[in-house]
Design an enzyme around this catalytic site. Structure first.
Site: not given
Ligand code: GTP
Ligand code: MG
Length: 204
Positions: A23, A46, A48, A52, A73, A113, A115, A140, A149
Site C-alpha cells: 500500500k 519485517r 520479528k 528475537s 512490533d 531518546k 541514546s 509498529e 535511519n
Molecule cells: P523495544 O525497545 O522494542 O523493546 O520496545 P519499547 O516498548 O521500548 O518501544 P520503543 O518505542 O522504545 O522502541 C521500539 C523500537 O524502536 C525498537 O524495537 C527499535 O527498533 C527502535 N528503537 C528504540 N530505541 C532505539 C535506540 O536507542 N536505538 C535504535 N537503533 N533503535 C531504537
Molecule cells: Mg525500547
C-alpha cells in the site's frame, strides 16, 4: 513452542507486512504518476524473528501466550523520508486512512531518546483476512528521515557488537553524531525550501 505453532501465529503478521508495504509503495507510485513529490522515499518491513521474540519475552517478562497482545512490533514497517517535514505528512496520511487505526503515537523526534535515537513511532491496528476469517493485529510503524535511519542503523549494529553494552566513550560519540544528524536534517530542509521558493518564482 513447536515450529508449526509459531508459523500459525506469525503467518497473519507476514501477510500484514506484505499488504501494508504494498500500500505504501503504491502511494509512491501514485505520486510519481501524477508528477507529485512523495513524502515517502522508501518502505521496509519485517516480521520479528522467533529468537528475537524469545529475547524480548525474557527481557520484558512476557508470557508466550501474551506475545500478540504485548509485543507491538511482531509486524514492523519502516518508512524513510527525505526531509523532516515529510514525517508529519506521512503521519497525516496514516491518520486519514480507513484501513489503519492508530492505537498509539510516540514522537521521539521532538523528544529524542537518551541514546540519541530519533524517529516517529505509531502502533496501529490492521485487519488481515486469513483462513480463519478476519484477524485484527497490531503493528509498529517507524517513520524517520534517511539521516535518522543512518544513525539508528549504525547504533543498532554497535548494540549488537557490544551485546547491548556500548562503552561510555562510544555512547558519547553517538550522542554527538545525533546532534550532527539534527544539524544535517535542518540544513537539508533549508536547501529544500530554497529550491521550492526558486521554483515558485521561476513559474511566475
Ligand atoms: P523495544 O525497545 O522494542 O523493546 O520496545 P519499547 O516498548 O521500548 O518501544 P520503543 O518505542 O522504545 O522502541 C521500539 C523500537 O524502536 C525498537 O524495537 C527499535 O527498533 C527502535 N528503537 C528504540 N530505541 C532505539 C535506540 O536507542 N536505538 C535504535 N537503533 N533503535 C531504537
Ligand atoms: Mg525500547
Amino acid at each position: 513452542m513447536e515450529i508449526q505453532l509459531w508459523r500459525e501465529i506469525l503467518n497473519p503478521y507476514e501477510l500484514a507486512v506484505k499488504e501494508v508495504m504494498t500500500k505504501f509503495n503504491h502511494l509512491i507510485k501514485e505520486h510519481r504518476d501524477r508528477g507529485l513529490y512523495c513524502p515517502i522515499e522508501q518502505v521496509d518491513g519485517r516480521v520479528k524473528t522467533i529468537s528475537s521474540i524469545l529475547d524480548k519475552c525474557q527481557k520484558k517478562k512476557i508470557d508466550l501466550e501474551d506475545i500478540e497482545e504485548k509485543i507491538y512490533d511482531l509486524a514492523g514497517i519502516r518508512i524513510i523520508c527525505q526531509f523532516v517535514e515529510d514525517i508529519d505528512k506521512v503521519v497525516e496520511i496514516i491518520r486519514n486512512r480507513k484501513d489503519m487505526e492508530i492505537k498509539q503515537e510516540r514522537d521521539y523526534i521532538r523528544e529524542m531518546k537518551s541514546s540519541g535515537y530519533r524517529s516517529y513511532h505509531i502502533i496501529l491496528y490492521y485487519t488481515v483476512d486469513t483462513l480463519n476469517g478476519p484477524k485484527r493485529l497490531q503493528m509498529e510503524v517507524q517513520i524517520r528521515t534517511m539521516a535518522m535511519n543512518f544513525w539508528a542503523t549504525v547504533e543498532h549494529s554497535l548494540q549488537y557488537k557490544y551485546k547491548r553494552n556500548i562503552p561510555e566513550h562510544i555512547k558519547e560519540r553517538l550522542l554527538s553524531a545525533a546532534d550532527a544528524i539534527i544539524t544535517l536534517d535542518n540544513e537539508m530542509s533549508t536547501v529544500r525550501s530554497e529550491i521550492m521558493d526558486a521554483q515558485i518564482s521561476f513559474r511566475i
